[in-house]
Design a protein around this motif. Structure first.
Motif, PDB file in Angstrom:
ATOM      1  N   GLY A   1     -27.599  -0.315 -10.470  1.00 47.58           N
ATOM      2  CA  GLY A   1     -27.755  -1.703 -10.911  1.00 47.58           C
ATOM      3  C   GLY A   1     -26.507  -2.559 -10.897  1.00 47.58           C
TER       4      GLY A   1
ATOM      5  N   GLU B   1     -21.548  -2.171 -16.268  1.00 46.45           N
ATOM      6  CA  GLU B   1     -22.997  -1.938 -16.291  1.00 46.45           C
ATOM      7  C   GLU B   1     -23.726  -3.261 -16.105  1.00 46.45           C
ATOM      8  OE1 GLU B   1     -25.534  -0.343 -15.681  1.00 46.45           O
ATOM      9  OE2 GLU B   1     -25.825   1.122 -17.284  1.00 46.45           O
ATOM     10  N   ASP B   2     -24.901  -3.214 -15.479  1.00 42.91           N
ATOM     11  CA  ASP B   2     -25.666  -4.443 -15.243  1.00 42.91           C
ATOM     12  C   ASP B   2     -26.347  -4.944 -16.513  1.00 42.91           C
ATOM     13  OD1 ASP B   2     -27.359  -2.237 -15.326  1.00 42.91           O
ATOM     14  OD2 ASP B   2     -28.569  -2.829 -13.604  1.00 42.91           O
TER      15      ASP B   2
END
Ligand code: IMP
Ligand code: MG
Length: 179
Positions: free
Chosen positions: A48, A102-103
């Motif tokens: 992601g 992190e997305d």
């Protein structure tokens, strides 16, 4: 507003690419400020975060290294709560200042497990840079050090985020809609 079809569900535009860029720019400045004289290792969580990481890292001005780990726990549109282990880590983390990229943080379970696993490698510090966060879904208590957006508890796609592998390529963020 016109909706788009991603696999078999409809989504409508939610966060424009310009607003995304402004959020990324803001946290890049915060990181540049905090890590000016340091040498962090950015650990980007695949799949992601690949677009967010590419945008963020090109705005980082301090000396740094970049690596990727994989840690999948999600299928379809609801978290299965099943956690897998981190793979693909080739770097020595001992004594390093780590910035996890992190997305999205939803329940926080994935990141919580990753943080626990990372501690066993004895890094000097671990901070989190996350593109978006759903505070209503969050079940943990760790701090998100660099956050671009808080979003409501709706399923979103685009800018790296997927629905069953689809929609990652969309330049804007879209949220699920009835039609
Ligand atoms: P958590 O463990 O519940 O925090 O979930 C983290 C993972 O779930 C993220 O890395 C995403 O892969 C996925 N996820 C959570 N919410 C969404 C969403 O709205 N769209 C796409 N993926 C999501
Ligand atoms: Mg993810």
């Amino acid at each position: 507003m016109e909706s788009i079809l991603v696999k078999d569900k409809y989504f409508k535009k939610f966060i424009d690419a310009k607003a995304i860029d402004a959020g990324v720019r803001r946290i890049a400045e915060e990181i540049n400020n905090d890590y000016k004289d340091k040498n962090p290792l950015f650990l980007c969580v695949l799949n992601g975060s690949f677009i967010f990481a590419a945008d963020l890292l090109r705005k980082i001005t301090c000396q740094c290294q970049v690596s990727f780990v994989k840690y999948a726990s999600y299928s379809g549109i609801s978290s299965k709560g099943e956690i897998k282990t981190m793979i693909g880590l080739n770097e020595d983390l001992n004594g390093r200042d780590i910035i996890l990229v992190e997305d999205i943080i939803d329940t926080g379970l994935t990141m919580d497990h990753l943080l626990t696993e990372l501690k066993t490698y004895h890094p000097a510090s671990v901070r989190i840079a996350c593109f978006c966060f759903k505070p209503v879904a969050f079940k943990k208590s760790f701090k998100i050090d660099y956050l671009a957006m808080e979003i409501p508890n709706d399923f979103v796609v685009g800018y790296g985020l997927d629905y069953d592998g689809y929609g990652r390529n969309l330049p804007h963020i879209y949220k699920i809609t009835e039609h």
